[in-house]
Design an enzyme around this catalytic site. Structure first.
Site, PDB file in Angstrom:
ATOM      1  N   GLU A   1       6.923  -0.158  -4.912  1.00  0.00           N
ATOM      2  CA  GLU A   1       5.849  -0.382  -5.886  1.00  0.00           C
ATOM      3  C   GLU A   1       4.562  -0.398  -5.093  1.00  0.00           C
ATOM      4  O   GLU A   1       4.296  -1.329  -4.331  1.00  0.00           O
ATOM      5  CB  GLU A   1       6.075  -1.701  -6.631  1.00  0.00           C
ATOM      6  CG  GLU A   1       5.286  -1.775  -7.928  1.00  0.00           C
ATOM      7  CD  GLU A   1       3.878  -2.277  -7.714  1.00  0.00           C
ATOM      8  OE1 GLU A   1       2.944  -1.433  -7.710  1.00  0.00           O
ATOM      9  OE2 GLU A   1       3.695  -3.482  -7.545  1.00  0.00           O
TER      10      GLU A   1
ATOM     11  N   SER B   1       0.819  -1.205   0.000  1.00  0.00           N
ATOM     12  CA  SER B   1       0.000   0.000   0.000  1.00  0.00           C
ATOM     13  C   SER B   1       0.856   1.260   0.000  1.00  0.00           C
ATOM     14  O   SER B   1       2.005   1.264   0.467  1.00  0.00           O
ATOM     15  CB  SER B   1      -0.917   0.015   1.229  1.00  0.00           C
ATOM     16  OG  SER B   1      -0.165   0.270   2.405  1.00  0.00           O
TER      17      SER B   1
ATOM     18  N   GLY C   1       0.302   1.494  -4.574  1.00  0.00           N
ATOM     19  CA  GLY C   1      -1.061   1.298  -5.038  1.00  0.00           C
ATOM     20  C   GLY C   1      -1.306   1.810  -6.443  1.00  0.00           C
ATOM     21  O   GLY C   1      -0.447   2.424  -7.076  1.00  0.00           O
TER      22      GLY C   1
ATOM     23  N   CYS D   1      -2.817  -4.568  -7.961  1.00  0.00           N
ATOM     24  CA  CYS D   1      -2.456  -3.149  -8.007  1.00  0.00           C
ATOM     25  C   CYS D   1      -2.685  -2.565  -9.393  1.00  0.00           C
ATOM     26  O   CYS D   1      -2.910  -1.362  -9.537  1.00  0.00           O
ATOM     27  CB  CYS D   1      -1.013  -2.947  -7.576  1.00  0.00           C
ATOM     28  SG  CYS D   1       0.201  -3.812  -8.612  1.00  0.00           S
TER      29      CYS D   1
END
Length: 485
Positions: A252, A231, A254, A286
């Site tokens: 990496e 997140s 949301g 995602c």
């Protein structure tokens, strides 16, 4: 003995071998049924400290190995993923709630990640530089040392192995903290594969746990790089800590990805692509298509076609092999998804399909006629929900696509010339013309802009070399240089 024979790992962590963890144990739970699948070990902060010092010591010898010796371990790991695919897939289906085809994608990708990583040790390790001095001058790449990999629940195998494999291949050691909800398929499986592949002891530690363990694997002094997928809120905290400690964090995060459907697009094909983009793995991706931006000429027909798809997609226990969607991962996420949908409807959105659930099985949902202020439009839902909005001009489509805090993936469906014009104006880490938003390959750079992360830090040899090596300047003279002192 099977790869995942419970007698090896049950109730244990992996730290220089399988052993009880200082944090006790936890159950691996099947989200579709609530059944307990097994028990795994939990790490303590002291375990993390020991793992980090052990990894740092083991890494020095690993980095000295011939490139072909490191490559051989990665190649064997790739073959083992293929050999044990069925067993690993069963765990992915039951522990993560993914349907069997999704599990097949994970094991296939894991093998490819290892095969691709096996080429990294043989790539050029630097450059010969010019110099104004009477010397040779080089920029050479060196392993960063110890890498912490923190992975999420949704694609637990892929989102672990895509950092673990290249980090190891380039001469580093790894501390792996999987999501506790998928600690077996996203943690135990990786350790067992590399154990069987002949990875020397100490180079890969499995450290399941909660936020305290996440903080520990970030803060351990021996750790130089953190590869985190999860997140945006958690990524911000990791980034802040890494910045304070002068460590590299590859984040990496949301996504609330746009799927732009142009006038004249083939409606049947567009609806099929859209349904896959929004509903694959219950939307818990995602890269899922979270905003459908559709030209006004085809808007009504598109909503009807997508709702028809949603209505006929079967939802249920994925191990039955006869469903398109499985369960939402847990009750907390289920409540969040449903609250966003109900808030949207109460705010005036039209519920074209879905909006109900039976236990954790949420029906594919289509929301039309939204307002840009709606949570269903602004936020990453992480559930099987397709919000749809219309546009009239190219400028409006671009503004709607860019008008979001995330910038991970965008798909454009329709005439290529118009799609190219739009693509050049989009702020996104990935753009797919005539494809939906969910796509990933081991040899391709992966990452996002804005609140989706700090760029492409994983995938492809350029990103992996940048992420898991440091550049060192080295000069050599035939004799000791003269100095005026």
């Amino acid at each position: 003995m099977s790869l995942l024979d419970a007698s090896l790992w049950e109730g244990k962590i992996y730290l220089n071998g399988w052993r009880p963890g200082g944090g006790g144990t936890a159950d691996a739970v099947e989200p579709a049924t609530g059944d307990t699948l097994g028990t795994y070990g939990l790490a303590s902060v002291d375990d993390v400290r020991e793992a980090a010092t052990t990894a740092a010591a083991a890494q020095r010898d690993w980095a000295k190995l011939n490139p072909e010796d490191r490559a051989a371990v990665l190649r064997r790991a790739g073959m083992l993923w293929e050999e044990h695919a069925a067993e690993v897939q069963d765990w992915i289906v039951r522990e993560s709630g993914g349907i069997p085809p999704k599990a097949c994608v994970e094991t296939h990708t894991a093998a490819n990640e290892c095969y691709d990583a096996s080429a990294l040790p043989s790539l050029p390790a630097g450059d010969v530089l010019t110099s104004n001095e009477n010397r040779w001058s080089f920029a050479r790449r060196r392993p960063v040392g110890v890498v912490s990999v923190i992975a999420p629940f949704n694609f637990p195998l892929i989102l672990s192995i895509r950092a673990v494999a290249p980090a190891l291949a380039l001469g580093n050691a790894v501390l792996l903290k999987p999501d506790p909800r998928t600690a077996v398929c996203g943690g135990v499986t990786l350790v067992r594969i590399f154990e069987e592949a002949g990875l020397p002891p100490g180079l890969l530690a499995l450290l399941p746990g909660g936020a305290e363990i996440g903080a520990a694997v970030v803060e351990a002094p021996e750790v130089s790089v953190i590869a985190f997928t999860g997140s945006t809120a958690a990524g911000r905290k990791i980034g802040e800590t890494a910045g304070r400690l002068l460590k590299h964090a590859h984040l990496e995060l949301g996504g609330n990805n746009a799927l732009i459907v142009l006038p004249g697009a083939d409606l049947a094909k567009a609806a099929s692509a859209a349904a896959f983009g929004s509903f694959m793995h219950q939307g818990q991706i995602c890269m899922a298509a979270g905003r459908h931006i559709v030209h006004e000429d085809i808007y009504d027909n598109y909503v009807s076609a997508l709702a028809e798809k949603a209505t006929h997609l079967p939802v249920g226990d994925p191990k039955s092999g006869s469903v398109a969607l499985g369960p939402i991962i847990d009750e907390k996420q289920l409540h969040r998804v449903d609250s966003i949908v109900q808030d949207a409807v109460q705010g005036g959105a039209r519920l074209a399909a879905g909006g109900t659930h039976d236990g954790r099985f949420y029906q594919p949902t289509v929301l039309a006629d939204l307002d840009v202020a709606s949570r269903a439009w602004k936020d990453e839902i992480f559930g099987p929900v397709a919000p749809v909005m219309k546009f009239s001009t190219v400028e409006e489509a671009v503004a709607l696509a860019n008008g979001n805090e995330y910038g991970l993936s965008i798909g454009i469906l329709g005439e290529v010339g118009m799609a190219m014009t739009i693509a050049d104006q989009l702020d996104s880490g990935k753009i797919h013309i005539n494809e939906q938003t969910v796509s990933d390959e081991a040899n391709s750079p992966f990452g996002g802009t804005k609140n989706s992360g700090n760029g492409s830090r994983i995938g492809g040899h350029h990103a992996n070399m940048e992420s898991f090596t440091e550049i060192q300047w080295l000069t050599v003279r035939p004799d000791i240089a003269p100095y005026p002192f």
